[in-house]
Design an enzyme around this catalytic site. Structure first.
Site, mmCIF file in Angstrom:
data_model
loop_
_atom_site.group_PDB
_atom_site.id
_atom_site.type_symbol
_atom_site.label_atom_id
_atom_site.label_comp_id
_atom_site.label_asym_id
_atom_site.label_seq_id
_atom_site.Cartn_x
_atom_site.Cartn_y
_atom_site.Cartn_z
ATOM 1 N N GLY A 247 -11.234 30.598 53.766
ATOM 2 C CA GLY A 247 -11.571 32.021 53.807
ATOM 3 C C GLY A 247 -11.653 32.570 52.397
ATOM 4 N N PHE A 248 -10.530 32.491 51.696
ATOM 5 C CA PHE A 248 -10.450 32.983 50.311
ATOM 6 C C PHE A 248 -10.766 34.469 50.243
ATOM 7 C CE2 PHE A 248 -12.335 28.688 50.571
ATOM 8 C CZ PHE A 248 -11.181 27.989 50.306
ATOM 9 N N ASN A 643 7.815 24.799 51.171
ATOM 10 C CA ASN A 643 7.353 23.421 51.352
ATOM 11 C C ASN A 643 6.658 22.954 50.075
ATOM 12 O OD1 ASN A 643 6.376 20.971 52.184
ATOM 13 N ND2 ASN A 643 5.122 21.772 53.861
ATOM 14 N N PRO A 644 7.371 22.238 49.208
ATOM 15 C CA PRO A 644 6.785 21.851 47.921
ATOM 16 C C PRO A 644 5.446 21.133 48.062
ATOM 17 C CG PRO A 644 9.124 21.341 47.965
ATOM 18 C CD PRO A 644 8.759 21.799 49.353
ATOM 19 N N GLY A 716 -0.769 31.784 47.504
ATOM 20 C CA GLY A 716 -2.194 31.622 47.789
ATOM 21 C C GLY A 716 -3.086 32.011 46.637
ATOM 22 N N GLU A 717 -2.628 32.883 45.785
ATOM 23 C CA GLU A 717 -3.514 33.434 44.772
ATOM 24 C C GLU A 717 -3.158 33.113 43.322
ATOM 25 O OE1 GLU A 717 -3.172 36.434 47.549
ATOM 26 O OE2 GLU A 717 -5.174 37.220 47.204
#
Lengths: 752, 177
Positions: A247-248, A643-644, A716-717
């Site tokens: 999506g981004f 979660n690495p 996420g960013e």
């Protein structure tokens, strides 16, 4: 008895949805096998602005298999009020409504959909629809649009927009500065281009209700939007987005294909699928083009004395999309005098919108090129320059951070990269025919938290289901939910099922802004804690009182499918045993995680951000000017990592998109036709395998119990922010050529 | 066979004519022999996704530019969107569904999970089929070769380094089924 095998927060767990994805079992929006499905192919406007004067459909309708054509001439009823078309992003203006009337607002606008029994017939027939237009003058050239730039009034701004706050006397400080930099920076228009093209499969149930399998980053916002725009009633719309092929940001807003698919389904009272073509993926959201003028003043020591920012980004004629462009440097650097101006410029395209780290990926990146330039002016190592101007607090808002381990990120990143071996002079490192350059940049993004609910259901067999209407666009939400549940109740991941991507599930916002892990994680934890409390109550009623003395779940350890006393782990009981003893078939709870009053106060008093230090090596062919990014180290300070394994992947992805921003991605405008020229993967370049060499990710230790309930900041960013600057700065170091327009393509290096 | 299109001499536009006649196609899909009635304008990709419900093969561009639709034909990797299905008479198509299933994963599928070589998962079946094709070709010897020879498969999530790790692992171990 000790819990040695506990899997939980901090464990590297392979994606729980991995097997579905690698075997092709995972179903995306266009892949649901719905009985009696019809295929819709959309006709796109060939002009950029004007009116449709005639739609000639006869040839198209004559194609065997064609069922109908829907356009503004025969579409079903739509809501009249713009308010009814507001989506979760809530960009002020007049939201785009496909087939609303005969007006054309942008090239490629959907103007009709041909619906047929097969995709092939629909596609062919769509090519036969003849459209006559009355054209009006248009402009999609950003430079020309600057003549119309403006700052929207308060009520016509995006509610996420943060106006820059001026401090000190920047004009005087700049005038008096020993060292001065004054330059214009630019970022090209970019298109999100997730691999999965936007698609909607609308299942018509025949009782007035529909299920929409949609490519969207949030099912419930989409549900509310469709219910409101087409007068369907929320209970009659279910949206499913169990798998989203990237999506981004392109799936933050419902895009036009879902409008078209729903209208076709209503019109025909049949199930319909509409999939955009890759060319049509260039007819909706994109990252705004940006021009950014930066003036920096500094003392000869490298201490910044003035920062004057002025930026403009592109929007459409019908909506005011705004980003936070100029605030990042003002927040990040200790400098007594700073100011920012920001305007938007309208052009005849679809509205620009959020794309991975909106605002920061543009503003912080371009600012970090300016910082690099000033470091060279001051003859200070670019990393040292950043440390000289390091701010412990949010320098623009004058608030402390809940945590800021950027200094550690600089140090650990530099160590891993080997920064101390850098030769300071540009063009001073080479190997064979390639010049070598090392660059550094800083990244910054928000750590956000959004009210989110989750349900947990524990059954007598010891299996747990956790569910929330959140999304997983490749971010790892399924796995995050599983890990948090495993952590809280001490169950093995195999015993846990995570469900998401369905508007029927407990309330969750759209996935964006890097808040999903922190928010969904907190909701899952609350729900699981609520189950734990019920289990403790049930255990208290057991005859042998296995957990006697436990006053609350804080006195217990949950591990290996059992609960035990913290003070005496030998006193333990299996969760299934408790369920059986209490005669419980299932425990079902739903909890909502929200900031609460304490969180609200903390939000007002403290800044919450992720930070990163990006180090980059490029090798530039001295004659051909071909650039290779051979090494990147991204050191990230983002609080607690759930979660690495998947966290690292998120940063890798951000870095790769940052390399695309630095070297490849650029949508070109055909000013005469008013269209994007390179609307395909062959001409809109994104990084490919061959472009990506070595990327190293570091998560620095940054405990932060205040930022969100789990201490998680989101990832996420942050991976993209600043990365393109590190590349551009490395190119300068390699070649001595400063390119201020991203992407840095070969032509710009040949003719600086 | 009736042509689907005739040229209208007055307008110069293409117009639809008679229905397109289907052809009988015999091919093997994931080890299963199929006899299908296929229209000549149907691509292998649309045949798989729309007619055979094998949606593991993805449509990312429909123009041979992204590699999401990569499948194996007689062991060679190919973009299914660029192949008209009727040209495949007697050939053997292997899609992601034919490589392995949950519980019985192909070594590449297992390596992709282990190395977290995907995020959204949309390009993944194409990447895996392409990697199998690359291994079958036998030209890739090292990481640089893998990166170069996998470059027809775009991953917008940017999992490239992990994909290279996964493919290299299987390549080096030679653990072919």
């Amino acid at each position: 008895m000790t819990a040695t095998t506990k899997i939980g927060i901090g464990t590297s767990l392979s994606r729980v949805d991995g097997a579905e994805k690698v075997t092709g079992k995972a179903k995306y929006a266009a892949e649901y096998n719905v009985p009696g499905l019809l295929y819709g192919v959309t006709v796109s406007a060939r002009i950029a602005k004007g009116r449709i004067t005639q739609l000639e459909e006869n040839a198209a309708r004559a194609v065997p298999g064609v069922v109908d054509i829907v356009s503004h001439l025969n579409r079903p009823k739509q809501a009249w009020l713009d308010h009814s078309w507001k989506d979760e992003l809530g960009i002020p203006g007049e939201p785009f409504k496909a087939f609303h009337d005969d007006r054309i607002l942008f090239a490629g606008q959907p103007i009709a959909v041909v619906i047929a029994e097969t995709f092939e017939a629909a596609r062919f027939a769509a090519s036969l629809v003849e459209v006559a237009y009355e054209e009006e003058p248009h402009n999609i050239d950003f430079t020309a649009s600057l003549a119309e730039k403006f700052t929207p009034s308060y009520f016509k701004r995006r509610n996420t927009y943060h106006p820059p706050k001026k401090r000190g006397d920047p004009d005087t400080a700049f005038a008096n500065a020993t060292l001065k930099l004054e330059a214009e920076y630019h970022l090209a228009t970019e298109h999100h281009n997730p691999m999965e093209m936007h698609a909607s499969t609308v299942e018509w149930h025949g009782d007035g209700s529909i299920t929409v399998y949609d490519k969207i980053q949030g099912s419930q916002g989409d549900q509310a939007y469709l219910a409101s725009a087409f007068g369907l009633g929320k209970k009659n719309v279910r949206v499913v987005n169990a798998y989203v092929g990237g999506g981004f940001g392109s799936g933050l807003r419902p895009q036009w294909q879902v409008q078209v698919a729903v209208m076709a389904a209503i019109h025909l009272e049949r199930s319909v699928r509409v999939v955009m073509t890759r060319a049509q993926m260039f007819t909706h959201v994109h990252r705004p083009e940006c021009t950014y003028s930066i003036r920096l003043g500094a003392e000869h020591t490298g201490k910044l004395s003035a920062m004057i920012n002025d930026a403009t980004t592109s929007t459409s004629r019908f909506e005011n999309n705004m980003e936070d462009i100029v605030v990042w440097g003002m927040m990040n650097y200790d400098c007594p005098n700073a100011s920012g101006e920001y305007t938007i410029a309208p052009r005849d395209t679809y509205t620009s919108a959020d794309m991975r780290a909106p605002g920061a990926a543009t503003g912080m990146t371009l600012f970090e090129i300016a910082i690099d330039e000033m470091a060279y002016k001051a003859k200070v190592d670019p990393l040292e320059f950043r440390l000289i101007n390091y701010s412990e607090v949010d320098a623009m808002n004058e608030t402390p951070f809940t945590s800021k381990a950027l200094r550690e990120a600089y140090r650990e990143g530099a160590d891993r990269f080997g920064w101390e071996k850098r030769s300071p002079q540009p063009r001073s490192m080479r190997e064979g025919r390639e010049l070598i350059g090392w660059g550094v940049a800083t990244g910054m993004w928000d750590a956000q938290f959004s009210k989110t609910a989750a349900r947990a259901v524990l059954t007598a067999d010891g299996r747990l289901e956790v569910a929330s209407a959140t999304s997983d666009i490749g971010t790892g939400t399924y796995t995050v939910m599983t890990l948090v549940a495993a952590d809280t109740l001490g169950l093995a991941p195999e015993q846990i099922t995570a469900r998401l991507g369905d508007s029927d599930l407990p309330t969750a916002p759209v996935e964006g802004g890097s808040w999903a892990a922190a928010s969904t994680g907190a909701a899952v934890q609350l729900a699981c804690q609520s189950i734990a409390k019920r289990l403790l109550k049930a255990a208290e009623k057991m005859e042998d009182k296995p957990l006697h003395g436990a006053k609350s779940i804080d006195d217990l350890v949950f591990a290996d499918g059992a609960m035990a006393l913290k003070s005496d782990p030998s006193r333990r009981v299996a969760i299934t045993e408790v369920m059986t003893a209490a005669g419980l078939d299932r425990i079902e709870v739903e909890e909502t995680a929200s900031p609460g009053i304490g969180g609200m106060i903390s939000m007002a008093q403290k800044s919450r951000n992720t930070h990163s230090a990006i180090f980059c090596e490029v090798r530039v062919d001295e004659e051909l000017n071909q650039v290779r990014v051979t090494r990147v180290v991204s050191a990230v300070a983002a609080g607690r990592i759930i979660n690495p394994k998947t966290a690292r992947s998120q940063i890798l992805g951000g870095v790769v998109m940052g390399i695309g921003m630095a070297l490849h991605e650029e949508t070109f405008a055909d000013k005469a036709l008013g269209r994007w020229m390179n609307h395909n993967y062959a001409e809109y370049h994104v990084p490919a395998h061959a472009d990506i060499e070595d990327i190293d990710v570091i998560f620095v230790d940054e405990p932060d119990p205040e930022v969100t309930p789990l201490g998680v900041k989101g990832l996420g960013e942050i991976g993209i922010v600043g990365t393109a600057a590190a590349v551009a700065n490395a190119i300068y170091h390699a070649t001595g050529k400063r390119v201020r327009q991203l992407p840095v393509t070969i032509d710009k290096l040949l003719h600086p | 066979m009736n042509p689907a299109v005739t040229l209208d001499r007055t307008s110069g536009r293409r117009v639809a004519a008679e229905p397109i006649a289907s052809l009988t196609l015999r091919l093997t899909v994931n080890g299963e022999e199929r006899v299908l009635q296929v229209e000549p304008w149907t691509t292998l990709l649309d045949l798989l996704r729309d007619k055979l419900d094998l949606t593991g093969t993805k449509k990312g561009c429909d123009h041979g530019q992204c590699g999401a639709c990569t499948v194996l034909i007689d062991g060679r990797r190919i973009n299914a969107c660029l192949k008209l299905a009727v040209t495949l008479e007697g050939q053997e198509v292997t899609t992601i569904e034919g490589l392995g299933q949950p519980g019985n994963l192909h070594p590449l599928q297992a390596a992709f999970i282990e190395h977290d070589a995907f995020q959204c998962g949309y390009c993944t079946p194409g990447q895996i089929c392409s990697a199998q094709g690359l291994i079958n070709e036998g030209h890739a010897r090292n990481r640089a070769d893998v990166r170069e020879q996998m470059s027809g498969n775009i991953c917008r999530c940017g999992a490239y380094t992990n994909i290279a790790d996964a493919v290299l692992e299987v390549l080096e171990q030679g653990k072919q089924p």
